[in-house]
Design a protein around this motif. Structure first.
Motif, mmCIF file in Angstrom:
data_model
loop_
_atom_site.group_PDB
_atom_site.id
_atom_site.type_symbol
_atom_site.label_atom_id
_atom_site.label_comp_id
_atom_site.label_asym_id
_atom_site.label_seq_id
_atom_site.Cartn_x
_atom_site.Cartn_y
_atom_site.Cartn_z
ATOM 1 N N GLY B 2 0.835 -1.192 0.000
ATOM 2 C CA GLY B 2 0.000 0.000 0.000
ATOM 3 C C GLY B 2 0.866 1.237 0.000
ATOM 4 O O GLY B 2 1.966 1.235 -0.532
ATOM 5 N N VAL B 3 0.346 2.282 0.600
ATOM 6 C CA VAL B 3 1.124 3.509 0.730
ATOM 7 C C VAL B 3 1.635 3.582 2.158
ATOM 8 O O VAL B 3 0.877 3.376 3.102
ATOM 9 C CB VAL B 3 0.256 4.742 0.415
ATOM 10 N N THR B 4 2.907 3.844 2.317
ATOM 11 C CA THR B 4 3.508 3.830 3.644
ATOM 12 C C THR B 4 4.130 5.173 3.970
ATOM 13 O O THR B 4 4.755 5.796 3.117
ATOM 14 C CB THR B 4 4.589 2.736 3.711
ATOM 15 N N VAL B 146 -2.426 2.156 -3.645
ATOM 16 C CA VAL B 146 -1.004 2.335 -3.931
ATOM 17 C C VAL B 146 -0.694 3.734 -4.464
ATOM 18 O O VAL B 146 0.440 4.029 -4.798
ATOM 19 C CB VAL B 146 -0.485 1.291 -4.944
ATOM 20 N N MET B 147 -1.694 4.594 -4.550
ATOM 21 C CA MET B 147 -1.437 5.940 -5.067
ATOM 22 C C MET B 147 -1.263 6.906 -3.904
ATOM 23 O O MET B 147 -2.216 7.237 -3.202
ATOM 24 C CB MET B 147 -2.595 6.382 -5.956
ATOM 25 N N ALA B 148 -0.029 7.348 -3.737
ATOM 26 C CA ALA B 148 0.306 8.151 -2.565
ATOM 27 C C ALA B 148 -0.539 9.415 -2.483
ATOM 28 O O ALA B 148 -1.000 9.793 -1.412
ATOM 29 C CB ALA B 148 1.789 8.500 -2.589
ATOM 30 N N ASN B 149 -0.722 10.069 -3.620
ATOM 31 C CA ASN B 149 -1.448 11.333 -3.606
ATOM 32 C C ASN B 149 -2.873 11.177 -3.100
ATOM 33 O O ASN B 149 -3.403 12.043 -2.414
ATOM 34 C CB ASN B 149 -1.490 11.910 -5.024
ATOM 35 N N VAL B 151 -4.103 9.148 -0.909
ATOM 36 C CA VAL B 151 -4.336 8.799 0.491
ATOM 37 C C VAL B 151 -3.551 9.681 1.453
ATOM 38 O O VAL B 151 -3.536 9.429 2.650
ATOM 39 C CB VAL B 151 -3.972 7.325 0.770
ATOM 40 N N TRP B 152 -2.891 10.688 0.915
ATOM 41 C CA TRP B 152 -2.043 11.505 1.777
ATOM 42 C C TRP B 152 -2.827 12.117 2.940
ATOM 43 O O TRP B 152 -2.419 12.041 4.105
ATOM 44 C CB TRP B 152 -1.374 12.605 0.951
ATOM 45 N N GLY B 153 -3.973 12.704 2.598
ATOM 46 C CA GLY B 153 -4.777 13.357 3.634
ATOM 47 C C GLY B 153 -5.224 12.373 4.695
ATOM 48 O O GLY B 153 -5.169 12.650 5.901
ATOM 49 N N LEU B 154 -5.607 11.205 4.221
ATOM 50 C CA LEU B 154 -6.070 10.158 5.119
ATOM 51 C C LEU B 154 -4.964 9.744 6.097
ATOM 52 O O LEU B 154 -5.171 9.627 7.306
ATOM 53 C CB LEU B 154 -6.495 8.962 4.261
ATOM 54 N N LEU B 155 -3.765 9.558 5.545
ATOM 55 C CA LEU B 155 -2.643 9.133 6.380
ATOM 56 C C LEU B 155 -2.265 10.211 7.384
ATOM 57 O O LEU B 155 -1.953 9.928 8.540
ATOM 58 C CB LEU B 155 -1.433 8.793 5.506
ATOM 59 N N ARG B 156 -2.326 11.445 6.915
ATOM 60 C CA ARG B 156 -1.955 12.538 7.809
ATOM 61 C C ARG B 156 -2.919 12.605 8.988
ATOM 62 O O ARG B 156 -2.520 12.724 10.135
ATOM 63 C CB ARG B 156 -1.953 13.853 7.043
ATOM 64 N N GLU B 157 -4.185 12.491 8.661
ATOM 65 C CA GLU B 157 -5.197 12.530 9.711
ATOM 66 C C GLU B 157 -5.009 11.366 10.676
ATOM 67 O O GLU B 157 -5.082 11.521 11.887
ATOM 68 C CB GLU B 157 -6.573 12.441 9.057
ATOM 69 N N PHE B 158 -4.730 10.209 10.106
ATOM 70 C CA PHE B 158 -4.544 9.019 10.927
ATOM 71 C C PHE B 158 -3.376 9.205 11.896
ATOM 72 O O PHE B 158 -3.461 8.913 13.084
ATOM 73 C CB PHE B 158 -4.302 7.803 10.035
ATOM 74 N N LEU B 159 -2.276 9.730 11.360
ATOM 75 C CA LEU B 159 -1.092 9.925 12.202
ATOM 76 C C LEU B 159 -1.365 10.937 13.307
ATOM 77 O O LEU B 159 -0.937 10.760 14.448
ATOM 78 C CB LEU B 159 0.080 10.399 11.361
ATOM 79 N N GLN B 160 -2.087 11.998 12.963
ATOM 80 C CA GLN B 160 -2.389 13.013 13.973
ATOM 81 C C GLN B 160 -3.273 12.433 15.064
ATOM 82 O O GLN B 160 -3.054 12.668 16.239
ATOM 83 C CB GLN B 160 -3.069 14.218 13.322
#
Lengths: 223, 284
Positions: B2-4, B146-149, B151-160
């Motif tokens: 996936g995107v990491t 697998v497309m980083a662009n 899911v970027w927002g999703l990952l950022r929110e998740f990390l926060q």
């Protein structure tokens, strides 16, 4: 902590365990010979009768091999040879990187040549990697032919071609096919050599598979 | 696959790494994640024999997520070449021991618990170099995409949400004033990513000056016109060239690491030059 949460074993540990258990096939038992183009059909016919994977017709392959050498910085041992193979007929397959050690012919009683061998599947920029690593290209060729299996034994009947620089069809280097009978096995499984010898005998007199001494070939006069 | 996202996590002073890992573990378990084993990533570096010329480094990495693979990166000054191989590559490195020797003291490991939470996989790694604790790395993978662009927002929110960590990303580059008329003036700081590149050097005739405009396209790259950058002296370009960006116009002079003219410049309509900055530009 449950059993699934135990720390994973390190790669170094699992490798040394595999080495200790002697399960890594790092020895190649090899017999080689050749057959004239005019007689190859008869040999293929015989192999079709003897081998396992013949239901769907003979398996073909078309590979390109580049051989690299890496010099010993201390100039004490012979250069290390590394071969890269790429399947021209299956371009999405990984590269095969192969290390082959010095062949050990042994005495008359040893049925086959034994040489250490590492077969590694690789993807990525392998050629650039080897170039940057310090390797030099020694030679390259393409090889096209048939592959048979008999138990653990692999039999290839293939023709070697020069790499053509232009769009010309590749030029064969001789009027014969190279025949190889080989098995990759862990150290010490010498019994397989006898099986190979027995199989080679079944191909006589169509082809004589033998231990080929490259050093002696090198001294033969080229006319 | 996936995107990491891989992100260092600060360890506060007078706190240990173990303490932080436990804290993060508690936090993520409270969110409903379940621990799914442990993970281990290790990296060993091999240096080329001094007699082989310029030093090259081969990094060999293993990841418990891909236990049958060996990841290798060859670093040779200008180039980084990577190869993914099967496990026997390690044996080949042993064969190369005459040429490449392992730098044992820089063996790096990142290991720790591994969690799954819906489509996410989270790994909390304690990083050690030669058994000494160096820091904490959090790895978050969103597996269905697998497309980083995308899911970027999703990952950022998740990390926060999970770790209180924030992902750094430059948030400029969005032109909010498309009504600018060609030839008219705009306030200097409107476009923080626009700047100038200048060269001041000396030759036999005296001082040589050249200047052109550049645009920041990524944290360490600017582009400019090849017609201006191409003729600038090559032998001391890196030494004598500076870039000033419009980000506040504080006059911070950025040094240049490297530059390249488009290979088709002069033949096609590609007339740009790409300039790499020595340091990464931080947004403000």
């Amino acid at each position: 902590m449950s059993a699934t949460n135990v720390a994973p074993i390190t790669a170094t540990d699992s490798l040394s365990q595999a080495l200790k258990a002697n399960i890594i096939p790092n020895q190649e038992y090899l017999l080689q010979g050749s057959v004239l183009d005019s007689a190859v059909e008869v040999l293929l016919h015989r192999l079709r009768g003897l081998c396992d994977n013949v239901d769907a017709g003979p398996e073909t392959f078309d590979d390109q091999e580049v051989c690299f050498s890496l010099r010993d910085p201390n100039q004490q041992t012979a250069p290390l040879m590394l071969r890269v193979r790429k399947a021209l007929d299956a371009r999405d397959m990984p590269y095969q990187l192969r290390y082959i050690g010095q062949p050990d012919l042994g005495d008359k009683n040893r049925p086959t040549v034994v040489r250490s061998s590492l077969d590694i599947a690789c993807s990525g920029m392998l050629i650039e990697f080897l170039n940057e690593l310090g390797c030099r290209i020694e030679f390259e060729y393409s090889i096209k032919g048939y592959m048979f299996r008999k138990g653990r034994m692999k039999i290839t009947v293939a023709k070697v071609f020069k790499i053509s620089q232009s769009s010309m069809p590749p030029e064969p280097i001789s009027q014969s096919y190279l025949v190889e009978l080989s098995v990759l096995a862990p150290q010490g499984q010498d019994a397989i050599g006898e099986d190979m010898r027995a199989f080679a005998d079944q191909l006589r007199p169509l082809v004589l598979l033998d231990k080929i001494d490259y050093k002696r070939l090198g001294h033969m006069a080229v006319t | 696959m996936g995107v990491t996202v891989l992100q260092p996590y600060p360890v506060p002073e007078n706190k240990t790494g173990t303490y932080v890992i436990e804290l993060l573990t508690k936090r993520i378990l409270a969110l409903g994640a379940s621990q799914q084993g442990q993970f281990l990533v290790d990296c060993e570096s091999y240096l080329s024999h001094p007699q082989m010329g310029t030093t090259k480094t081969v990094h060999i990495l293993h990841n418990s997520e891909q236990p049958a693979s060996v990841f290798s990166i060859l670093e040779s000054g200008t180039k980084n070449i990577h190869v993914i191989a099967d496990g026997l590559f390690d044996l080949l490195m042993m064969k190369l021991s005459q040429h490449y020797t392992s730098k044992k003291q820089t063996k790096i490991e990142s290991k720790g618990p591994r969690f799954e939470l819906g489509d996410f996989c989270v790994k909390l790694g304690s990083v050690t170099m030669n058994q000494n604790f160096k820091g904490i790395l959090i790895e978050v993978e969103y597996r269905p995409c697998v497309m980083a662009n995308a899911v970027w927002g999703l990952l950022r929110e998740f990390l926060q949400d999970t770790n209180g960590a924030t992902l750094e990303r430059m948030e400029c580059g969005i032109d909010n004033s498309p009504e600018v008329v060609v030839g008219s003036d705009v306030p200097l700081n409107t476009y923080p990513w626009v700047g100038i590149l200048y060269y001041i050097g000396h030759d036999l005739t005296g001082e040589v000056r050249a200047v052109t405009t550049v645009v920041l396209i990524q944290q360490e790259f600017v582009i400019g016109p090849a017609a201006d950058i191409g003729p600038m002296p090559k032998h001391d370009f890196r030494k004598n060239t500076r870039v000033i960006l419009g980000d506040g116009w504080r006059g911070e002079e950025l040094r240049v690491r490297n530059y390249v003219i488009h290979p088709e410049y002069g033949e096609t309509l590609n007339t740009v030059a790409l300039v790499q900055l020595k340091n990464i530009v931080r947004s403000s």
